[in-house]
Design a protein around this motif. Sequence first.
Motif, PDB file in Angstrom:
ATOM      1  N   LEU A  30      -5.496   0.302   9.354  1.00 50.52           N
ATOM      2  CA  LEU A  30      -5.305  -0.308   8.028  1.00 50.52           C
ATOM      3  C   LEU A  30      -5.601   0.688   6.917  1.00 50.52           C
ATOM      4  O   LEU A  30      -4.925   0.706   5.889  1.00 50.52           O
ATOM      5  N   SER A  31      -6.603   1.520   7.120  1.00 48.22           N
ATOM      6  CA  SER A  31      -6.951   2.524   6.122  1.00 48.22           C
ATOM      7  C   SER A  31      -5.823   3.537   5.948  1.00 48.22           C
ATOM      8  O   SER A  31      -5.507   3.940   4.829  1.00 48.22           O
ATOM      9  N   GLU A  32      -5.203   3.942   7.061  1.00 51.26           N
ATOM     10  CA  GLU A  32      -4.084   4.880   6.954  1.00 51.26           C
ATOM     11  C   GLU A  32      -2.889   4.218   6.281  1.00 51.26           C
ATOM     12  O   GLU A  32      -2.195   4.853   5.482  1.00 51.26           O
ATOM     13  N   TRP A  33      -2.651   2.951   6.608  1.00 47.40           N
ATOM     14  CA  TRP A  33      -1.561   2.236   5.935  1.00 47.40           C
ATOM     15  C   TRP A  33      -1.783   2.215   4.417  1.00 47.40           C
ATOM     16  O   TRP A  33      -0.864   2.509   3.646  1.00 47.40           O
ATOM     17  N   GLN A  34      -2.998   1.910   3.996  1.00 47.36           N
ATOM     18  CA  GLN A  34      -3.305   1.886   2.570  1.00 47.36           C
ATOM     19  C   GLN A  34      -3.119   3.266   1.937  1.00 47.36           C
ATOM     20  O   GLN A  34      -2.622   3.390   0.815  1.00 47.36           O
ATOM     21  N   HIS A  35      -3.507   4.307   2.660  1.00 45.27           N
ATOM     22  CA  HIS A  35      -3.387   5.673   2.157  1.00 45.27           C
ATOM     23  C   HIS A  35      -1.919   6.068   1.999  1.00 45.27           C
ATOM     24  O   HIS A  35      -1.519   6.650   0.982  1.00 45.27           O
ATOM     25  N   VAL A  36      -1.123   5.751   2.999  1.00 42.85           N
ATOM     26  CA  VAL A  36       0.310   6.039   2.933  1.00 42.85           C
ATOM     27  C   VAL A  36       0.981   5.187   1.848  1.00 42.85           C
ATOM     28  O   VAL A  36       1.871   5.664   1.142  1.00 42.85           O
ATOM     29  N   LYS A  37       0.545   3.964   1.714  1.00 45.54           N
ATOM     30  CA  LYS A  37       1.082   3.075   0.690  1.00 45.54           C
ATOM     31  C   LYS A  37       0.868   3.647  -0.708  1.00 45.54           C
ATOM     32  O   LYS A  37       1.688   3.447  -1.615  1.00 45.54           O
ATOM     33  N   ARG A  38      -0.226   4.411  -0.865  1.00 41.66           N
ATOM     34  CA  ARG A  38      -0.513   5.049  -2.157  1.00 41.66           C
ATOM     35  C   ARG A  38       0.271   6.345  -2.353  1.00 41.66           C
ATOM     36  O   ARG A  38       0.194   6.961  -3.422  1.00 41.66           O
ATOM     37  N   GLY A  39       0.987   6.792  -1.307  1.00 45.46           N
ATOM     38  CA  GLY A  39       1.842   7.968  -1.474  1.00 45.46           C
ATOM     39  C   GLY A  39       1.553   9.151  -0.577  1.00 45.46           C
ATOM     40  O   GLY A  39       2.253  10.160  -0.630  1.00 45.46           O
ATOM     41  N   ALA A  40       0.519   9.067   0.275  1.00 44.50           N
ATOM     42  CA  ALA A  40       0.206  10.179   1.180  1.00 44.50           C
ATOM     43  C   ALA A  40       1.278  10.311   2.260  1.00 44.50           C
ATOM     44  O   ALA A  40       1.837   9.309   2.713  1.00 44.50           O
ATOM     45  N   THR A  41       1.569  11.537   2.673  1.00 49.19           N
ATOM     46  CA  THR A  41       2.587  11.752   3.711  1.00 49.19           C
ATOM     47  C   THR A  41       2.137  12.682   4.831  1.00 49.19           C
ATOM     48  O   THR A  41       2.610  12.568   5.948  1.00 49.19           O
ATOM     49  N   TRP A  42       1.265  13.652   4.529  1.00 50.26           N
ATOM     50  CA  TRP A  42       0.921  14.717   5.478  1.00 50.26           C
ATOM     51  C   TRP A  42       2.204  15.384   5.983  1.00 50.26           C
ATOM     52  O   TRP A  42       2.324  15.773   7.152  1.00 50.26           O
ATOM     53  N   PHE A  43       3.165  15.498   5.093  1.00 48.17           N
ATOM     54  CA  PHE A  43       4.490  16.016   5.450  1.00 48.17           C
ATOM     55  C   PHE A  43       4.418  17.443   5.980  1.00 48.17           C
ATOM     56  O   PHE A  43       5.226  17.855   6.815  1.00 48.17           O
ATOM     57  N   SER A  44       3.444  18.213   5.495  1.00 50.46           N
ATOM     58  CA  SER A  44       3.368  19.625   5.883  1.00 50.46           C
ATOM     59  C   SER A  44       2.671  19.851   7.225  1.00 50.46           C
ATOM     60  O   SER A  44       2.512  20.992   7.653  1.00 50.46           O
ATOM     61  N   SER A  45       2.238  18.781   7.892  1.00 51.20           N
ATOM     62  CA  SER A  45       1.659  18.950   9.229  1.00 51.20           C
ATOM     63  C   SER A  45       2.695  19.561  10.169  1.00 51.20           C
ATOM     64  O   SER A  45       3.874  19.182  10.139  1.00 51.20           O
TER      65      SER A  45
ATOM     66  N   ALA B 187       5.557   5.548  -0.226  1.00 48.33           N
ATOM     67  CA  ALA B 187       4.746   4.795  -1.191  1.00 48.33           C
ATOM     68  C   ALA B 187       5.255   3.359  -1.313  1.00 48.33           C
ATOM     69  O   ALA B 187       6.462   3.114  -1.367  1.00 48.33           O
ATOM     70  N   GLY B 188       4.319   2.422  -1.343  1.00 46.74           N
ATOM     71  CA  GLY B 188       4.666   1.020  -1.482  1.00 46.74           C
ATOM     72  C   GLY B 188       5.059   0.334  -0.191  1.00 46.74           C
ATOM     73  O   GLY B 188       5.463  -0.830  -0.209  1.00 46.74           O
ATOM     74  N   VAL B 189       4.937   1.030   0.943  1.00 47.48           N
ATOM     75  CA  VAL B 189       5.354   0.461   2.224  1.00 47.48           C
ATOM     76  C   VAL B 189       4.535  -0.799   2.539  1.00 47.48           C
ATOM     77  O   VAL B 189       3.320  -0.844   2.345  1.00 47.48           O
ATOM     78  N   SER B 190       5.204  -1.813   3.030  1.00 43.68           N
ATOM     79  CA  SER B 190       4.517  -3.035   3.441  1.00 43.68           C
ATOM     80  C   SER B 190       3.920  -2.840   4.828  1.00 43.68           C
ATOM     81  O   SER B 190       4.323  -1.932   5.573  1.00 43.68           O
ATOM     82  N   LEU B 191       2.975  -3.679   5.183  1.00 41.14           N
ATOM     83  CA  LEU B 191       2.368  -3.573   6.507  1.00 41.14           C
ATOM     84  C   LEU B 191       3.396  -3.812   7.608  1.00 41.14           C
ATOM     85  O   LEU B 191       3.387  -3.127   8.637  1.00 41.14           O
ATOM     86  N   ASP B 192       4.293  -4.753   7.391  1.00 41.77           N
ATOM     87  CA  ASP B 192       5.323  -5.023   8.397  1.00 41.77           C
ATOM     88  C   ASP B 192       6.225  -3.814   8.607  1.00 41.77           C
ATOM     89  O   ASP B 192       6.575  -3.486   9.750  1.00 41.77           O
ATOM     90  N   GLU B 193       6.605  -3.141   7.524  1.00 40.09           N
ATOM     91  CA  GLU B 193       7.424  -1.927   7.648  1.00 40.09           C
ATOM     92  C   GLU B 193       6.645  -0.831   8.364  1.00 40.09           C
ATOM     93  O   GLU B 193       7.189  -0.102   9.204  1.00 40.09           O
ATOM     94  N   PHE B 194       5.372  -0.708   8.017  1.00 37.81           N
ATOM     95  CA  PHE B 194       4.512   0.317   8.611  1.00 37.81           C
ATOM     96  C   PHE B 194       4.378   0.109  10.113  1.00 37.81           C
ATOM     97  O   PHE B 194       4.351   1.068  10.887  1.00 37.81           O
ATOM     98  N   LEU B 195       4.334  -1.147  10.520  1.00 39.23           N
ATOM     99  CA  LEU B 195       4.203  -1.483  11.931  1.00 39.23           C
ATOM    100  C   LEU B 195       5.522  -1.336  12.696  1.00 39.23           C
ATOM    101  O   LEU B 195       5.517  -1.131  13.912  1.00 39.23           O
ATOM    102  N   SER B 196       6.621  -1.438  11.990  1.00 40.64           N
ATOM    103  CA  SER B 196       7.929  -1.505  12.652  1.00 40.64           C
ATOM    104  C   SER B 196       8.517  -0.148  13.021  1.00 40.64           C
ATOM    105  O   SER B 196       9.393  -0.069  13.885  1.00 40.64           O
ATOM    106  N   CYS B 197       8.055   0.920  12.366  1.00 39.62           N
ATOM    107  CA  CYS B 197       8.647   2.233  12.646  1.00 39.62           C
ATOM    108  C   CYS B 197       8.140   2.762  13.985  1.00 39.62           C
ATOM    109  O   CYS B 197       6.937   3.001  14.154  1.00 39.62           O
TER     110      CYS B 197
END
Length: 352
Positions: free
Chosen positions: A171-186, A210-220
């Motif tokens: 849930l914490s990672e979902w909230q972080h990604v929802k705020r715009g985090a990507t770790w794209f450069s990993s 950013a703005g991803v819903s929990l359902d979307e986050f779970l579905s990928c």
Amino acid sequence: MANYYIVGLSTIIGLTILSLLYDSFDMDMYNCGSTLRNLVVTAPHDTTREFSSKNVTFDIAGKQWKDVIVLVHIQKTGGSNFGRHLKANLMLEKPCVCQRGSKVCNCSRLGSEKEQWLFSEHSVGWACGLHADWTEMINCVPSMLDKFENARQKRRYFYVTMLREPFARFLSEWQHVKRGATWFSSLHMCDGHVPTKKELPLCYKDASWAGVSLDEFLSCPFNLATNRQTRMLADLTKVGCYSSLSDAETKVKMLESAKENLRRFAFFGLTENQVDTQLLFEDTFKLKFMEDFIQRNDTNAASIKQEDLTVEQIQRIYDVNAEDFLLYDYARDLFKERVSAMRARRKRRIPS
């Protein structure tokens, strides 16, 4: 959330059975004496510490061994806070030197400005990639330190990490990604190459999720937040890197590899138990912190109440993180074992 053994029980039981079928290594390695002692002495790139051996002590000064603490920082486990403790809260004869405005400090040994006793984002930056996992670190750290110190050294590596209860961490990672985090450069480097777009597609099309819903986050199906702790501690070369992470057999092998590596870590702490985490680190490395760790419960994940989630969402979180729940259960037992051993040693030292 404490009832995760009930919710998603069928998934976890099934994985446990498969796990036992693939469990071909020694589960008692933690207590194995002579084999691991020999590894510590002879291996040029050792990542194992025999905790019951009084002959193995972290040599921060580098008088006999060039010992290095290597932090595997798993997202949303309290790793940043723990890393700050390592760079700025230890009682050292030569503390890390930090420049104002810079997150990276020089944590060199006494008598040297280049030889590092700490390998983390707080001492050498993200030298092996942003939030590099065990697979990346094990193949990167020696050469990076050689380059950083401009000398080839025979070292001992003491791997450390922090783990967190999987429901809260996810849930914490979902909230972080929802705020715009990507770790794209990993990089996700594995077996000498980075995963292709076919092996590891992005879950989003824009610059961030950013703005991803929990359902979307779970579905990928390619969301690396799922089972992150298991994946980041496992040897991914044993499972074909990122070619089949969603395969059931791959997940079982990955879980067993993560358990094996965790046993070999010199230290790991639990976000939910800061007091014993501090004491265990101090006992393991014979180093003391200046200020005590603080147990924080006012996290972003804690602000999300279980009653705010649907039954389907809760079930889905358990299902997609089944390996992490099994790993955390294993880690919690191992942590208790190490803490009990520590207290027994301290009790024996106290004269009656």
